[in-house]
Design a protein around this motif. Structure first.
Motif, PDB file in Angstrom:
ATOM      1  N   ASN A 100       0.889  -1.381  -0.202  1.00  0.00           N
ATOM      2  CA  ASN A 100      -0.142   0.155   0.180  1.00  0.00           C
ATOM      3  C   ASN A 100       0.864   1.314  -0.039  1.00  0.00           C
ATOM      4  N   HIS A 101       2.347   1.201   0.431  1.00  0.00           N
ATOM      5  CA  HIS A 101       2.913   2.523   0.498  1.00  0.00           C
ATOM      6  C   HIS A 101       4.038   2.317  -0.385  1.00  0.00           C
ATOM      7  N   GLY A 102       4.587   1.372  -0.351  1.00  0.00           N
ATOM      8  CA  GLY A 102       6.005   1.314  -1.004  1.00  0.00           C
ATOM      9  C   GLY A 102       7.290   1.556  -0.158  1.00  0.00           C
ATOM     10  N   LEU A 103       8.653   0.937  -1.096  1.00  0.00           N
ATOM     11  CA  LEU A 103       9.746   1.052  -0.321  1.00  0.00           C
ATOM     12  C   LEU A 103      10.554   1.902  -1.406  1.00  0.00           C
ATOM     13  N   VAL A 104      11.576   2.924  -0.530  1.00  0.00           N
ATOM     14  CA  VAL A 104      12.615   3.416  -1.584  1.00  0.00           C
ATOM     15  C   VAL A 104      13.982   2.967  -0.870  1.00  0.00           C
ATOM     16  N   CYS A 105      14.679   2.031  -1.551  1.00  0.00           N
ATOM     17  CA  CYS A 105      15.822   1.641  -0.768  1.00  0.00           C
ATOM     18  C   CYS A 105      17.243   1.999  -1.456  1.00  0.00           C
ATOM     19  N   ILE A 106      18.000   3.054  -0.650  1.00  0.00           N
ATOM     20  CA  ILE A 106      19.118   3.294  -1.369  1.00  0.00           C
ATOM     21  C   ILE A 106      20.346   2.282  -0.942  1.00  0.00           C
ATOM     22  N   SER A 107      20.842   1.552  -1.913  1.00  0.00           N
ATOM     23  CA  SER A 107      21.748   0.573  -1.725  1.00  0.00           C
ATOM     24  C   SER A 107      23.022   0.904  -2.572  1.00  0.00           C
ATOM     25  N   ARG A 108      24.222   0.376  -2.297  1.00  0.00           N
ATOM     26  CA  ARG A 108      25.391   0.089  -2.932  1.00  0.00           C
ATOM     27  C   ARG A 108      25.287  -0.506  -4.270  1.00  0.00           C
ATOM     28  N   ALA A 109      26.128  -0.028  -5.381  1.00  0.00           N
ATOM     29  CA  ALA A 109      26.168  -0.879  -6.398  1.00  0.00           C
ATOM     30  C   ALA A 109      26.898  -2.199  -5.929  1.00  0.00           C
ATOM     31  N   GLY A 110      25.938  -3.391  -6.415  1.00  0.00           N
ATOM     32  CA  GLY A 110      26.629  -4.804  -6.111  1.00  0.00           C
ATOM     33  C   GLY A 110      26.013  -5.193  -4.995  1.00  0.00           C
ATOM     34  N   ASN A 111      25.133  -4.514  -4.188  1.00  0.00           N
ATOM     35  CA  ASN A 111      24.666  -4.828  -3.095  1.00  0.00           C
ATOM     36  C   ASN A 111      23.705  -6.001  -3.156  1.00  0.00           C
ATOM     37  N   SER A 112      23.691  -6.927  -1.948  1.00  0.00           N
ATOM     38  CA  SER A 112      22.649  -8.251  -2.246  1.00  0.00           C
ATOM     39  C   SER A 112      21.336  -7.984  -1.899  1.00  0.00           C
ATOM     40  N   VAL A 113      20.900  -6.398  -1.969  1.00  0.00           N
ATOM     41  CA  VAL A 113      19.315  -6.432  -1.602  1.00  0.00           C
ATOM     42  C   VAL A 113      18.556  -6.893  -2.887  1.00  0.00           C
ATOM     43  N   GLN A 114      18.813  -7.307  -3.982  1.00  0.00           N
ATOM     44  CA  GLN A 114      18.211  -7.949  -5.134  1.00  0.00           C
ATOM     45  C   GLN A 114      17.838  -9.289  -4.857  1.00  0.00           C
ATOM     46  N   LYS A 115      19.041  -9.961  -4.477  1.00  0.00           N
ATOM     47  CA  LYS A 115      18.951 -11.406  -4.012  1.00  0.00           C
ATOM     48  C   LYS A 115      18.205 -11.323  -2.785  1.00  0.00           C
ATOM     49  N   PHE A 116      18.127 -10.655  -1.724  1.00  0.00           N
ATOM     50  CA  PHE A 116      17.108 -10.537  -0.488  1.00  0.00           C
ATOM     51  C   PHE A 116      15.585 -10.690  -1.040  1.00  0.00           C
ATOM     52  N   ILE A 117      15.396  -9.578  -1.955  1.00  0.00           N
ATOM     53  CA  ILE A 117      13.920  -9.326  -2.676  1.00  0.00           C
ATOM     54  C   ILE A 117      13.816 -10.804  -2.993  1.00  0.00           C
ATOM     55  N   TYR A 118      14.478 -11.363  -3.815  1.00  0.00           N
ATOM     56  CA  TYR A 118      14.121 -12.404  -4.650  1.00  0.00           C
ATOM     57  C   TYR A 118      13.889 -13.732  -3.625  1.00  0.00           C
ATOM     58  N   GLU A 119      14.622 -13.716  -2.633  1.00  0.00           N
ATOM     59  CA  GLU A 119      14.296 -14.804  -1.655  1.00  0.00           C
ATOM     60  C   GLU A 119      13.144 -14.806  -0.658  1.00  0.00           C
ATOM     61  N   SER A 120      12.709 -13.446  -0.736  1.00  0.00           N
ATOM     62  CA  SER A 120      11.234 -13.193   0.061  1.00  0.00           C
ATOM     63  C   SER A 120      10.266 -13.176  -0.806  1.00  0.00           C
ATOM     64  N   ASP A 121       9.111 -14.256  -0.493  1.00  0.00           N
ATOM     65  CA  ASP A 121       7.987 -14.445  -1.399  1.00  0.00           C
ATOM     66  C   ASP A 121       7.120 -13.054  -1.277  1.00  0.00           C
ATOM     67  N   ILE A 122       7.091 -12.408  -0.093  1.00  0.00           N
ATOM     68  CA  ILE A 122       6.259 -11.222  -0.019  1.00  0.00           C
ATOM     69  C   ILE A 122       6.884  -9.966  -0.762  1.00  0.00           C
ATOM     70  N   LEU A 123       8.048  -9.840  -0.413  1.00  0.00           N
ATOM     71  CA  LEU A 123       8.958  -8.851  -1.357  1.00  0.00           C
ATOM     72  C   LEU A 123       8.917  -8.949  -2.769  1.00  0.00           C
ATOM     73  N   TRP A 124       8.947 -10.223  -3.183  1.00  0.00           N
ATOM     74  CA  TRP A 124       9.014 -10.396  -4.586  1.00  0.00           C
ATOM     75  C   TRP A 124       7.682 -10.303  -5.189  1.00  0.00           C
ATOM     76  N   ARG A 125       6.601 -10.345  -4.565  1.00  0.00           N
ATOM     77  CA  ARG A 125       5.179 -10.316  -5.062  1.00  0.00           C
ATOM     78  C   ARG A 125       4.897  -8.767  -5.233  1.00  0.00           C
ATOM     79  N   HIS A 126       5.760  -8.033  -4.207  1.00  0.00           N
ATOM     80  CA  HIS A 126       5.407  -6.435  -4.689  1.00  0.00           C
ATOM     81  C   HIS A 126       6.764  -5.701  -5.087  1.00  0.00           C
TER      82      HIS A 126
END
Length: 282
Positions: free
Chosen positions: A183-209
């Protein structure tokens, strides 16, 4: 030329300890604003810093009064980032979702008194409305009346550490994470090459949104953290150019950070862990 009225207005909300506020905290807002404006689809109209209250019980957390004052000093020359002390003034710790709801309600109803009174949801369908403190209705994704100008979206601004904290057991409620990203959304500041995308991939909730999670790469890296600032101060080292000059002066004037202050709340269980452990028993 693009019609500015067709751009989605965004309010960036950053929650956290700000113990103390640093130049990196301020940079998060600028990086996010640049990102949204470069898409051509959004217009950032405001940034809000919301320091957590003392009831959070984090180790080394100094009083909210000092942390709010420093944040206000740091943003006094900003024409779009401001400090809100509603969260920090609460006697009990509040989930981040409730803070997001509160600021959404303020946009719907500028009078904060009305927003608090009108934001109390029904406990059960058909039951009388019960007055419960700090309860706010979930945000509806679409306006009921198309003639009403759309309310700005309040998005949670954070670093990769906060996003990855979603994976810490009992720190966040799954339903809270779902409502935040849906309903709101996240704005995540991350460094290039950070593992944030992998974390999103491994979370069904985050991946869905994932389409409502905006990842902003920080190409000009900045490793300033409040923890490192406090460590430098305990060791008598300079923090100049790491925090705004007015914040440094305030810290020195009030002798804020010391080995003694770092031991504050030592051995105390963090408020969300206490609350969620209690909820699971009931």
């Amino acid at each position: 030329m693009e019609d500015p009225d067709k751009k989605t207005e965004v309010v960036l909300l950053a929650c956290g300890s700000f113990n103390p506020i640093t130049n990196m905290h301020l940079r998060l807002f600028e990086l996010a604003k640049d990102y949204f404006h470069e898409t051509g689809k959004y217009k950032v109209i405001k940034g809000i810093i919301s320091p957590v209250g003392d009831a959070y019980k984090k180790k080394g957390l100094i009083s909210a009064n000092h942390r709010v004052t420093m944040a206000k000093l740091a943003t006094k020359n900003s024409d779009w980032v401001e400090v809100d002390d509603w969260e920090s003034s609460q006697s009990e710790w509040l989930e981040t979702l409730k803070v997001l709801r509160y600021h959404h309600q303020k946009l719907l109803c500028p009078d904060p008194t009305n927003s608090l009174q009108n934001a109390i949801p029904l406990t059960k369908p058909g039951r009388k409305r019960k007055q419960e403190p700090n309860r706010h209705d979930p945000v509806k994704k679409k306006n009921q009346n198309p003639d009403i100008k759309s309310v700005p979206q309040v998005k949670l601004l954070c670093g990769s550490d906060m996003l990855e904290s979603f994976g810490i057991p009992s720190l966040w409620k799954l339903e809270d994470i779902t409502e935040i990203v849906e309903n709101h959304g996240l704005v995540c500041i991350s460094r290039a090459g950070n593992s944030v995308q992998k974390f999103i991939y491994e979370s069904d909730i985050l991946w869905r949104h994932k389409n409502n999670i905006h990842l902003v790469e920080e190409w000009i890296t900045n490793d300033i953290s409040s923890t490192k600032i406090r460590r430098a101060l305990r060791r008598g080292q300079s923090i100049r150019y790491l925090v705004p000059d007015v914040v440094q002066a305030y810290i020195e004037k009030n002798n804020l950070y010391s080995p003694e202050s770092e031991d504050r709340n030592a051995g105390v269980v963090l408020a969300p862990l206490q609350k969620h452990a209690s909820d699971s028993k009931n």
